[in-house]
Design an enzyme around this catalytic site. Structure first.
Site, PDB file in Angstrom:
ATOM      1  NE  ARG A  16      -2.311  -2.090  -9.252  1.00 57.64           N
ATOM      2  CZ  ARG A  16      -1.116  -1.568  -9.041  1.00 57.64           C
ATOM      3  NH1 ARG A  16      -0.078  -2.008  -9.739  1.00 57.64           N
ATOM      4  NH2 ARG A  16      -0.935  -0.612  -8.153  1.00 57.64           N
ATOM      5  NE  ARG A 157     -11.822  -7.282  -6.181  1.00 58.10           N
ATOM      6  CZ  ARG A 157     -11.303  -6.120  -5.823  1.00 58.10           C
ATOM      7  NH1 ARG A 157     -11.095  -5.853  -4.531  1.00 58.10           N
ATOM      8  NH2 ARG A 157     -10.940  -5.225  -6.713  1.00 58.10           N
ATOM      9  CE  LYS A 168      -2.249  -0.616  -1.774  1.00 56.49           C
ATOM     10  NZ  LYS A 168      -3.624  -0.070  -1.701  1.00 56.49           N
ATOM     11  CG  ASN A 194      -3.913   4.223  -6.860  1.00 60.14           C
ATOM     12  OD1 ASN A 194      -4.470   5.009  -7.618  1.00 60.14           O
ATOM     13  ND2 ASN A 194      -2.670   3.792  -7.059  1.00 60.14           N
ATOM     14  CD  GLU A 198     -10.676   3.000  -4.722  1.00 61.54           C
ATOM     15  OE1 GLU A 198     -11.646   3.793  -4.832  1.00 61.54           O
ATOM     16  OE2 GLU A 198     -10.093   2.784  -3.651  1.00 61.54           O
ATOM     17  CB  THR A 242     -11.286  -4.837  -1.019  1.00 59.53           C
ATOM     18  OG1 THR A 242     -12.146  -5.713  -1.762  1.00 59.53           O
ATOM     19  CG2 THR A 242      -9.841  -5.281  -1.218  1.00 59.53           C
ATOM     20  CD  GLU A 246      -6.257  -2.796   0.671  1.00 55.51           C
ATOM     21  OE1 GLU A 246      -5.300  -1.990   0.813  1.00 55.51           O
ATOM     22  OE2 GLU A 246      -6.968  -2.811  -0.344  1.00 55.51           O
TER      23      GLU A 246
END
Length: 255
Positions: A16, A157, A168, A194, A198, A242, A246
């Site tokens: 983060r 990013r 995760k 999440n 966000e 993003t 994932e």
């Protein structure tokens, strides 16, 4: 976060923190791009106004490809967090390899969203952040170089989603292994999302755009990038892409 020390990479707090730092880079690069018009000629493939010999692509592609060739020789794409736009053109580094440990799954290098990122940037983001819709031939080179900085930062990013996904996966290996084997994309997307995080990102971006996007010494100066546009870019493009990265990474995680 130190890529030579995997234990530092998969701490969500470290991830983060990296994402927060990337926000600043992206905002300032968007501000730099806002000094120029859209300059659509830079993005037209095989454009007669910008002859490139036998190169099959746009002026932006030509500049980006040549820059990546040089950067690859300087070891840029050996770093696990860098993803080239022209992976078939990069060269071996003239510097000794760092020999990073295997941090991500071997299939991670096959997760490359750069073509999609470039398409979204040109079609959706450039019109939002440009000074005006028009063309200025005197700025073709400057626009291309500024676009490259924006694209590389957005790419880093968005592809950082691989590290988020790996963290995760490691936090609940049994659950994710089950979902991956079942190819349950909807459930994977549900578990990686999440909404609270966000929303915090969007709130933070609003604050940063309000602070960074205007000259504080001149109350009448025009805002270079609005909070609304920045939030729109992240909410509609950066965050969804993003999460796509994932999901694809996780689907390949057991390969």
């Amino acid at each position: 976060m130190d890529f030579t020390k995997p234990e530092t990479v998969f701490k969500l707090e470290n991830i983060r923190n990296e994402l927060v730092k990337m926000e600043d880079s992206i905002i300032f690069q968007f501000i730099e791009r806002s000094h120029f018009p859209t300059n659509g000629n830079v993005y037209i493939e095989n454009n007669a106004k910008l002859p490139l010999g036998d190169f099959d692509g746009s002026f932006l592609d030509w500049a980006l490809m040549h820059l990546e060739v040089t950067e690859s020789q300087l070891r840029r794409f050996e770093s696990p967090d860098e993803t080239p736009f022209f992976p078939d053109r990069i060269l071996d580094s003239i510097l000794p390899s760092i020999n990073f440990p295997q941090i991500l799954a071997p299939s991670a290098e096959n997760v490359n969203y750069n073509n999609k990122i470039k398409g979204v940037y040109i079609k959706e983001i450039v019109p939002l952040i440009s000074k005006y819709d028009g063309d200025d031939a005197n700025n073709y080179g400057s626009v291309a170089m500024t676009d490259i900085q924006c694209l590389q930062s957005l790419s880093r990013r968005i592809h950082f989603g691989k590290f988020v996904a790996e963290a995760k996966f490691r936090s609940d290996e049994e659950l994710y292994t089950k979902l991956i084997k079942e190819k349950d994309i909807d459930s994977i997307m549900e578990h990686i999302t999440n909404s609270a995080v966000e929303e915090k990102i969007l709130q933070r971006l609003t604050t940063k755009a309000e602070v960074y996007g205007v000259d504080p010494t001149n109350k009448e100066s025009q805002r270079k990038i609005t909070p609304e546009y920045l939030v729109k870019i992240y909410k509609e493009f950066v965050i969804p892409l993003t999460k796509e990265v994932e999901v694809e990474y996780l689907l390949r995680r057991l390969d």
